[in-house]
Design a protein around this motif. Structure first.
Motif, PDB file in Angstrom:
ATOM      1  N   PRO B  58      33.190  -6.459   7.116  1.00  0.00           N
ATOM      2  CA  PRO B  58      32.935  -6.894   8.489  1.00  0.00           C
ATOM      3  C   PRO B  58      32.075  -5.968   9.361  1.00  0.00           C
ATOM      4  O   PRO B  58      31.642  -6.382  10.424  1.00  0.00           O
ATOM      5  N   LEU B  59      31.843  -4.700   8.976  1.00  0.00           N
ATOM      6  CA  LEU B  59      30.934  -3.852   9.756  1.00  0.00           C
ATOM      7  C   LEU B  59      29.568  -4.546   9.825  1.00  0.00           C
ATOM      8  O   LEU B  59      29.107  -5.036   8.775  1.00  0.00           O
ATOM      9  N   HIS B  60      28.832  -4.572  10.922  1.00  0.00           N
ATOM     10  CA  HIS B  60      29.204  -4.201  12.281  1.00  0.00           C
ATOM     11  C   HIS B  60      29.600  -5.428  13.106  1.00  0.00           C
ATOM     12  O   HIS B  60      30.344  -5.307  14.059  1.00  0.00           O
ATOM     13  N   ALA B  61      29.006  -6.580  12.737  1.00  0.00           N
ATOM     14  CA  ALA B  61      29.172  -7.769  13.581  1.00  0.00           C
ATOM     15  C   ALA B  61      30.636  -8.158  13.728  1.00  0.00           C
ATOM     16  O   ALA B  61      31.043  -8.675  14.772  1.00  0.00           O
ATOM     17  N   GLY B  62      31.441  -7.876  12.711  1.00  0.00           N
ATOM     18  CA  GLY B  62      32.853  -8.216  12.767  1.00  0.00           C
ATOM     19  C   GLY B  62      33.639  -7.343  13.720  1.00  0.00           C
ATOM     20  O   GLY B  62      34.827  -7.574  13.935  1.00  0.00           O
ATOM     21  N   PHE B  63      33.001  -6.347  14.290  1.00  0.00           N
ATOM     22  CA  PHE B  63      33.665  -5.472  15.250  1.00  0.00           C
ATOM     23  C   PHE B  63      33.100  -5.636  16.659  1.00  0.00           C
ATOM     24  O   PHE B  63      33.224  -4.746  17.502  1.00  0.00           O
ATOM     25  N   VAL B  64      32.489  -6.785  16.900  1.00  0.00           N
ATOM     26  CA  VAL B  64      32.022  -7.097  18.252  1.00  0.00           C
ATOM     27  C   VAL B  64      33.150  -7.839  18.967  1.00  0.00           C
ATOM     28  O   VAL B  64      33.665  -8.842  18.457  1.00  0.00           O
ATOM     29  N   GLY B  65      33.522  -7.334  20.115  1.00  0.00           N
ATOM     30  CA  GLY B  65      34.579  -7.979  20.891  1.00  0.00           C
ATOM     31  C   GLY B  65      35.317  -6.971  21.742  1.00  0.00           C
ATOM     32  O   GLY B  65      34.986  -5.766  21.723  1.00  0.00           O
ATOM     33  N   TYR B  66      36.319  -7.465  22.457  1.00  0.00           N
ATOM     34  CA  TYR B  66      37.050  -6.602  23.374  1.00  0.00           C
ATOM     35  C   TYR B  66      37.566  -5.350  22.654  1.00  0.00           C
ATOM     36  O   TYR B  66      38.160  -5.431  21.583  1.00  0.00           O
ATOM     37  N   GLY B  67      37.313  -4.201  23.248  1.00  0.00           N
ATOM     38  CA  GLY B  67      37.840  -2.947  22.715  1.00  0.00           C
ATOM     39  C   GLY B  67      36.961  -2.269  21.687  1.00  0.00           C
ATOM     40  O   GLY B  67      37.235  -1.138  21.281  1.00  0.00           O
ATOM     41  N   MET B  68      35.895  -2.930  21.258  1.00  0.00           N
ATOM     42  CA  MET B  68      34.973  -2.276  20.321  1.00  0.00           C
ATOM     43  C   MET B  68      33.531  -2.480  20.791  1.00  0.00           C
ATOM     44  O   MET B  68      33.171  -2.084  21.879  1.00  0.00           O
ATOM     45  N   LEU B  69      32.716  -3.104  19.955  1.00  0.00           N
ATOM     46  CA  LEU B  69      31.291  -3.203  20.275  1.00  0.00           C
ATOM     47  C   LEU B  69      30.988  -4.336  21.262  1.00  0.00           C
ATOM     48  O   LEU B  69      31.713  -5.332  21.333  1.00  0.00           O
ATOM     49  N   ASP B  70      29.877  -4.162  21.973  1.00  0.00           N
ATOM     50  CA  ASP B  70      29.336  -5.255  22.788  1.00  0.00           C
ATOM     51  C   ASP B  70      28.267  -6.021  22.020  1.00  0.00           C
ATOM     52  O   ASP B  70      28.025  -7.190  22.295  1.00  0.00           O
ATOM     53  N   ALA B  71      27.610  -5.330  21.097  1.00  0.00           N
ATOM     54  CA  ALA B  71      26.579  -6.011  20.308  1.00  0.00           C
ATOM     55  C   ALA B  71      26.396  -5.329  18.967  1.00  0.00           C
ATOM     56  O   ALA B  71      26.613  -4.124  18.817  1.00  0.00           O
ATOM     57  N   ALA B  72      26.004  -6.121  17.984  1.00  0.00           N
ATOM     58  CA  ALA B  72      25.645  -5.589  16.670  1.00  0.00           C
ATOM     59  C   ALA B  72      24.298  -6.168  16.270  1.00  0.00           C
ATOM     60  O   ALA B  72      23.971  -7.312  16.603  1.00  0.00           O
ATOM     61  N   CYS B  73      23.516  -5.349  15.568  1.00  0.00           N
ATOM     62  CA  CYS B  73      22.193  -5.783  15.098  1.00  0.00           C
ATOM     63  C   CYS B  73      22.191  -5.709  13.580  1.00  0.00           C
ATOM     64  O   CYS B  73      22.055  -4.630  13.018  1.00  0.00           O
ATOM     65  N   PRO B  74      22.356  -6.840  12.905  1.00  0.00           N
ATOM     66  CA  PRO B  74      22.345  -6.807  11.451  1.00  0.00           C
ATOM     67  C   PRO B  74      20.931  -6.862  10.884  1.00  0.00           C
ATOM     68  O   PRO B  74      20.131  -7.708  11.268  1.00  0.00           O
ATOM     69  N   GLY B  75      20.636  -5.942   9.974  1.00  0.00           N
ATOM     70  CA  GLY B  75      19.345  -5.949   9.295  1.00  0.00           C
ATOM     71  C   GLY B  75      19.430  -6.781   8.018  1.00  0.00           C
ATOM     72  O   GLY B  75      20.416  -7.458   7.762  1.00  0.00           O
ATOM     73  N   GLU B  76      18.372  -6.720   7.217  1.00  0.00           N
ATOM     74  CA  GLU B  76      18.431  -7.304   5.884  1.00  0.00           C
ATOM     75  C   GLU B  76      19.506  -6.561   5.094  1.00  0.00           C
ATOM     76  O   GLU B  76      20.001  -5.526   5.531  1.00  0.00           O
ATOM     77  N   VAL B  77      19.838  -7.052   3.914  1.00  0.00           N
ATOM     78  CA  VAL B  77      20.863  -6.396   3.110  1.00  0.00           C
ATOM     79  C   VAL B  77      20.466  -4.938   2.843  1.00  0.00           C
ATOM     80  O   VAL B  77      19.387  -4.668   2.312  1.00  0.00           O
ATOM     81  N   PHE B  78      21.334  -4.023   3.273  1.00  0.00           N
ATOM     82  CA  PHE B  78      21.161  -2.579   3.079  1.00  0.00           C
ATOM     83  C   PHE B  78      19.884  -2.025   3.712  1.00  0.00           C
ATOM     84  O   PHE B  78      19.425  -0.944   3.339  1.00  0.00           O
ATOM     85  N   THR B  79      19.274  -2.769   4.627  1.00  0.00           N
ATOM     86  CA  THR B  79      18.057  -2.298   5.286  1.00  0.00           C
ATOM     87  C   THR B  79      18.320  -2.243   6.781  1.00  0.00           C
ATOM     88  O   THR B  79      18.813  -3.221   7.359  1.00  0.00           O
TER      89      THR B  79
END
Lengths: 195, 330
Positions: B58-79
């Motif tokens: 779930p890193l990083h997008a799965g940790f967007v929400g109250y008490g953690m991140l405000d935004a996540a930027c997913p790249g290509e796989v492993f990039t």
């Protein structure tokens, strides 16, 4: 060297990256994370589209559009590093219609400095610098000599122990593999000779 | 290659579309590849942005929400993602109190976030960046790009996120992020390589009794190759490496993290060994996570991440959190 020359160069790089995509990725599989060929292919495909979408009028425009697109589309370390190379080339050749070999050589010297600074890498760290630096030294002599120097430089990375980038995590185990970044850099310089 | 995907080139956007459908608490911009809280920025709260290659869910997008991140930027796989994504994310989460970039120490992530932070600053945004570098397998930093950012990224996002939620200013949130990183260490072991969809074959070959020791989170080989052994010994090896770098004492937060293809059952076997190891050292595992949190696609193996707690860190860890990947107290 006019705008058409630089367009031919970028087109040749795009073609070579596409053809060597799997080879670059295989090199990266050994000491990195197996995406170098795929990333560069994605980046230069985007460059191809950007250049076709808004045909550049000067050599500087070709180079700057290439650099900006790579920064925006590639990701990873190679996006900012190759992006910076082309952007610095564009800035250095200036707003002219024709670029002399002298000016191109000077622009490459500045681009080398910019890439080294961004990646904080030196020669011998087993990175793209090991192909770029010797090529820059020979660029004033001839593009053929520069291409040969880049090729030799890339090959010389095989016995090196990586000190930068993802391969550095492998320590001693990075020895014995040619660096993918140096390999793609040699390909970029070789395409210049053929343009 | 047998993967539950449609087309290799669509893996990341298809993942994002699925996350959007599954989690209405998120606002997923599939086109620009940004995952935000649906509620938008919280006025007066420091915004937290992180990002990195995909494949670690779930890193990083799965940790967007109250008490953690405000935004996540997913790249290509492993990039790593590109600066455009980070700039857009930074603008979107800035509630007037500045934005913290949480960056894993990998050359690509560092370079792209650096460029983004510069461009954001040019436009007048207040951005502070914190590097996470917890992996003890990488030692001599003059001969490497420095320690890798791995499991501790979750700890940093959780505890800095809690402090931001409590209204702390940017400098304090950044300082907390650095404190968590300073007190955290990781060590990972792989039993099998993973297959990057665009590559179609395993990143490396491992014999039936071979393992990779000291791996990161991008499916790359580790620092050395070794022979397979029982859980107790593997845990001891990882814990010894951490203990030698930052001796265990007092209360410890432990994550036994699966790399993607290790059954939860085995992770619990490992956690039991971790707990016993800490007791032996006179320390106590007072908080823990056991599961798949920072993964490498379909790699089999595990990583242990620890953080030496104090009362403040414990209370930040316990602070309510509501994200797709981590949820308690609310």
């Amino acid at each position: 060297m006019d705008t058409a020359f630089f367009l031919r160069w970028i087109a040749a790089v795009t073609e070579r990256v596409r053809a060597d995509r799997d080879h670059l990725t295989d090199l990266d599989r050994a000491i990195g994370d197996a995406d170098h060929g795929a990333n560069l292919d994605r980046g230069f495909t985007a460059v191809e589209e950007a250049l076709a979408g808004k045909p550049p009028q000067t050599p500087a425009e070709v180079l700057t559009t290439t650099g900006n697109t790579l920064i925006r589309k590639v990701g990873g370390a190679s996006g900012p590093l190759y992006g910076t190379l082309f952007r610095t080339l564009g800035r250095s050749v200036g707003d002219v219609a024709e670029v002399s070999q002298e000016v191109l050589a000077e622009a490459f010297a500045q681009a080398l400095a910019a890439v080294m600074k961004l990646g904080s890498a030196q020669e011998g760290d087993k990175t793209m610098i090991d192909a770029l630096a010797p090529a820059v030294q020979k660029m004033r002599a001839s593009l053929e000599a520069a291409a040969q120097a880049a090729h030799d430089g890339a090959r010389a990375t095989t016995p090196m122990r990586a000190r930068k980038g993802r391969a550095s995590y492998l320590g001693e185990r990075s020895i014995g593999h040619q660096d993918p970044g140096a390999t793609s850099m040699a390909l970029v310089i070789d395409a210049l000779r053929a343009a | 290659m047998k993967k539950l995907i449609n087309a290799v080139g669509d893996v990341v956007p298809d993942t994002l579309r699925g996350m959007a459908a599954a989690h209405p608490s998120l606002r997923v911009d599939v086109e620009n590849r940004i995952v935000l809280r649906a509620a938008g920025p919280t006025p007066g709260k420091v915004g937290l942005v992180s990002g990195g290659g995909s494949g670690h869910e779930p890193l990083h997008a799965g940790f967007v929400g109250y008490g953690m991140l405000d935004a996540a930027c997913p790249g290509e796989v492993f990039t790593s993602p590109v600066p455009d994504q980070m700039i857009e994310a930074t603008k979107a989460v800035d509630g007037g109190a500045g934005v913290l970039h949480i960056v894993k120490n990998y050359t690509g992530d560092v370079l792209n976030f650096e460029m983004a932070a510069e461009l954001c600053a040019d436009e007048g945004a207040r951005v502070v960046s914190v590097l996470v570098d917890d992996d003890v397998a990488v030692q001599d930093s003059t001969y490497t790009a420095g320690r890798r950012g791995t499991g501790a990224t979750l700890f940093v996002e959780k505890m800095a996120g809690a402090l931001a939620e409590q209204g702390a200013p940017l400098e304090a949130v950044a300082a907390m992020a650095r404190t968590v990183d300073d007190r955290s260490r990781s060590f990972g072991v792989a039993f099998s390589a993973c297959t990057v969809p665009a590559v179609g074959k395993p990143t490396f070959d491992l014999g039936p009794t071979e393992i990779e020791l000291g791996i990161g989170i991008h499916g790359e080989p580790g620092r050395s190759r070794g022979g397979f052994r029982e859980a107790r010994e593997l845990v001891r090896l990882a814990m010894d490496a951490i203990d030698a770098d930052l001796p265990f004492s007092g209360d410890v937060l432990v994550m036994v993290n699966g790399m993607g293809a290790t059954p939860l059952m085995e992770l619990y076997v490992a956690y039991g060994e971790v707990d016993a190891y800490l007791r032996e050292k006179g320390a106590t595992a007072t908080r823990c996570l056991v599961g798949n949190y920072v993964t490498s696609l379909d790699m089999a193996g595990f990583a242990i991440t620890t953080c030496l707690l104090d009362a403040e860190l414990t209370s930040l860890w316990d602070h309510p959190v509501e994200t797709p990947g981590l949820r308690w107290g609310r």
